[in-house]
Scaffold this motif. Structure first.
Motif, mmCIF file in Angstrom:
data_model
loop_
_atom_site.group_PDB
_atom_site.id
_atom_site.type_symbol
_atom_site.label_atom_id
_atom_site.label_comp_id
_atom_site.label_asym_id
_atom_site.label_seq_id
_atom_site.Cartn_x
_atom_site.Cartn_y
_atom_site.Cartn_z
ATOM 1 N N GLN A 107 0.836 -1.203 0.000
ATOM 2 C CA GLN A 107 0.000 0.000 0.000
ATOM 3 C C GLN A 107 0.870 1.251 0.000
ATOM 4 O O GLN A 107 1.748 1.400 0.864
ATOM 5 N N ASN A 111 -3.489 6.451 -3.391
ATOM 6 C CA ASN A 111 -4.219 5.345 -4.039
ATOM 7 C C ASN A 111 -3.329 4.487 -4.956
ATOM 8 O O ASN A 111 -3.709 4.119 -6.070
ATOM 9 N N LYS A 112 -2.102 4.220 -4.452
ATOM 10 C CA LYS A 112 -1.174 3.461 -5.291
ATOM 11 C C LYS A 112 -0.775 2.144 -4.613
ATOM 12 O O LYS A 112 -0.798 2.023 -3.389
ATOM 13 N N LEU A 113 -0.313 1.195 -5.435
ATOM 14 C CA LEU A 113 0.434 0.037 -4.949
ATOM 15 C C LEU A 113 1.895 0.292 -5.318
ATOM 16 O O LEU A 113 2.168 0.771 -6.431
ATOM 17 N N CYS A 130 5.325 2.385 -8.936
ATOM 18 C CA CYS A 130 4.093 2.969 -8.420
ATOM 19 C C CYS A 130 2.951 2.694 -9.415
ATOM 20 O O CYS A 130 3.045 3.091 -10.559
ATOM 21 N N GLU A 132 -1.316 2.761 -10.075
ATOM 22 C CA GLU A 132 -2.659 3.174 -9.629
ATOM 23 C C GLU A 132 -3.407 1.926 -9.186
ATOM 24 O O GLU A 132 -3.384 0.914 -9.884
ATOM 25 N N LYS A 133 -4.001 1.961 -7.995
ATOM 26 C CA LYS A 133 -4.741 0.786 -7.519
ATOM 27 C C LYS A 133 -5.946 0.558 -8.421
ATOM 28 O O LYS A 133 -6.682 1.497 -8.722
#
Ligand SMILES: CC[C@H](C(=O)O)C(=O)SCCNC(=O)CCNC(=O)[C@H](O)C(C)(C)COP(=O)(O)OP(=O)(O)OC[C@H]1O[C@@H](n2cnc3c(N)ncnc32)[C@H](O)[C@@H]1OP(=O)(O)O
Ligand SMILES: [Co+2]
Length: 137
Positions: A107, A111-113, A130, A132-133
């Motif tokens: 996490q 709002n990224k993984l 990086c 975007e989830k």
């Protein structure tokens, strides 16, 4: 493939002091502050054209950012690259001999993984992948 530099991470002692400075420098407001508890870091984000600036303040005296500042002072902490498929990129980079600092995507802020590569294999630069989830199905 790395799509673009998503953000430059900058380690600061105090967001309270650094946010107005970067708002003046970039002539744009901070669009988000966010605590990433798992990373022990408070973040603040600014848009800079197609890229971003991420300010990082340690959320505890023994956090990663506090350790970095103690050793190197405030300044550029990492470069984050946007990737479309973080799993595929992690596999590709691990196979190429880069040291992944987390086995699976974790996490991130905004709002990224994310996944980090150890600076020992990247000429001394901490690299972040990086993605975007994906929207919740
Ligand atoms: C995820 C939320 C947010 C987001 O974008 O979504 C973030 O970006 S959070 C950012 C903060 N989190 C991290 O940085 C996680 C990854 N970092 C780590 O795991 C550690 O910081 C690590 C492994 C890079 C260093 O930790 P260690 O405990 O080994 O600290 P040392 O001081 O012993 O460092 C060892 C060695 O690495 C050099 N170093 C450390 N940090 C950096 C850096 N940011 N850039 C370049 N080099 C770095 C340090 O100088 C040591 O080198 P040496 O030659 O041995 O002195
Ligand atoms: Co980052």
């Amino acid at each position: 493939m790395m799509d673009k530099i998503e953000h430059i991470g900058i380690a600061v002692k105090s967001l309270e002091a650094a946010i107005p400075l970067y708002e003046q420098l970039l002539n744009t407001p901070c669009y988000k502050t966010e605590l990433v508890a798992a990373e022990n870091v408070n973040t603040a984000f600014f848009n800079a054209g197609p890229n971003k600036i991420e300010l990082l303040e340690s959320a505890s005296p023994d956090g990663v950012i506090a350790k970095f500042i103690e050793k190197k002072g405030e300044g550029i902490h990492h470069i984050a690259f946007a990737v479309a498929d973080i799993d595929a990129e992690m596999k590709r980079l691990a196979a190429a001999g880069f040291t992944l600092l987390n086995e699976t995507p974790k996490q991130g802020a905004d709002n990224k993984l994310v996944c980090f590569l150890h600076p020992k294999n990247t000429n001394g630069v901490l690299i972040e992948l990086c993605m975007e989830k994906p929207a919740a199905q």
